[in-house]
Design an enzyme around this catalytic site. Structure first.
Site, mmCIF file in Angstrom:
data_model
loop_
_atom_site.group_PDB
_atom_site.id
_atom_site.type_symbol
_atom_site.label_atom_id
_atom_site.label_comp_id
_atom_site.label_asym_id
_atom_site.label_seq_id
_atom_site.Cartn_x
_atom_site.Cartn_y
_atom_site.Cartn_z
ATOM 1 N N ILE A 63 0.849 -1.195 0.000
ATOM 2 C CA ILE A 63 0.000 0.000 0.000
ATOM 3 C C ILE A 63 0.890 1.252 0.000
ATOM 4 C CG2 ILE A 63 -1.993 1.148 1.047
ATOM 5 C CD1 ILE A 63 -2.558 -1.435 2.627
ATOM 6 N N PRO A 64 1.568 1.527 -1.120
ATOM 7 C CA PRO A 64 2.347 2.765 -1.199
ATOM 8 C C PRO A 64 1.409 3.969 -1.054
ATOM 9 C CG PRO A 64 2.896 1.277 -3.006
ATOM 10 C CD PRO A 64 1.677 0.724 -2.325
ATOM 11 N N HIS A 65 1.831 4.940 -0.262
ATOM 12 C CA HIS A 65 0.955 6.076 -0.012
ATOM 13 C C HIS A 65 1.764 7.327 0.306
ATOM 14 C CE1 HIS A 65 1.734 4.100 3.859
ATOM 15 N NE2 HIS A 65 1.669 5.304 4.370
ATOM 16 N N SER A 66 1.124 8.466 0.089
ATOM 17 C CA SER A 66 1.760 9.732 0.406
ATOM 18 C C SER A 66 0.724 10.846 0.360
ATOM 19 C CB SER A 66 2.884 10.033 -0.588
ATOM 20 O OG SER A 66 3.640 11.131 -0.133
ATOM 21 N N LEU A 101 -2.271 5.090 -2.660
ATOM 22 C CA LEU A 101 -3.152 6.094 -2.055
ATOM 23 C C LEU A 101 -2.434 7.434 -2.004
ATOM 24 C CD1 LEU A 101 -5.844 6.707 -0.504
ATOM 25 C CD2 LEU A 101 -4.545 6.245 1.589
#
Length: 153
Positions: A63-66, A101
């Protein structure tokens, strides 16, 4: 997912990737294109977050997110890989489902709630298996859209 974030059909794809960096490049390009963001900034922010520690959630999911400026609400993209890749996940397993996300830069709780909603979704073994075995992006999106409709009811 309770309408916590936007997921457009065109932000869901089946792809192949050679490694984690390739996944992050493809995810950045997908998110930037669909949600009209700066692709270099999206790539930079996702990489910065990844440098803090792997976003490999476990059980074949990352779940890569920033957070990035210019967004009005959290947005998501999903990639199902044809073959899993190593993502340095906590459980050591390679990943084949990637949920990206992006949230507005000043979002606090909405970002965390969106991450939690994705985490709840992929903890369901049956749902995760159905997502991983989706034959095409349309089926993958339909499964996710049905979850959203069910959760909103």
């Amino acid at each position: 997912m309770n309408g916590l974030f936007s997921l457009k059909p065109e932000a869901v794809m089946i792809a192949s990737a050679t490694d984690k960096q390739d996944v992050l490049r493809q995810l950045s390009a997908l998110l930037a294109s669909v949600y009209r963001s700066d692709s270099d900034l999206v790539a930079e922010r996702l990489q910065e977050r990844e440098n803090l520690g792997s976003t490999g959630f476990g059980n074949g999911v990352a779940i890569p997110h920033s957070r990035i400026p210019g967004l009005q609400r959290p947005v998501a993209g999903v990639i199902r890989l044809e073959e899993p890749v190593d993502f340095n996940a906590a459980d050591g397993l390679p990943v084949d489902l990637i949920f990206g996300l992006l949230s507005p830069e000043q979002s606090g709780m909405s970002h965390l709630k969106s991450l939690a909603a994705i985490a709840r979704l992929v903890r369901d073994d049956k749902m995760r298996d159905r997502l991983s075995s989706s034959e095409n992006a349309e089926t993958l999106y339909a499964l996710l859209d049905n979850v959203t409709d069910r959760d909103a009811a």
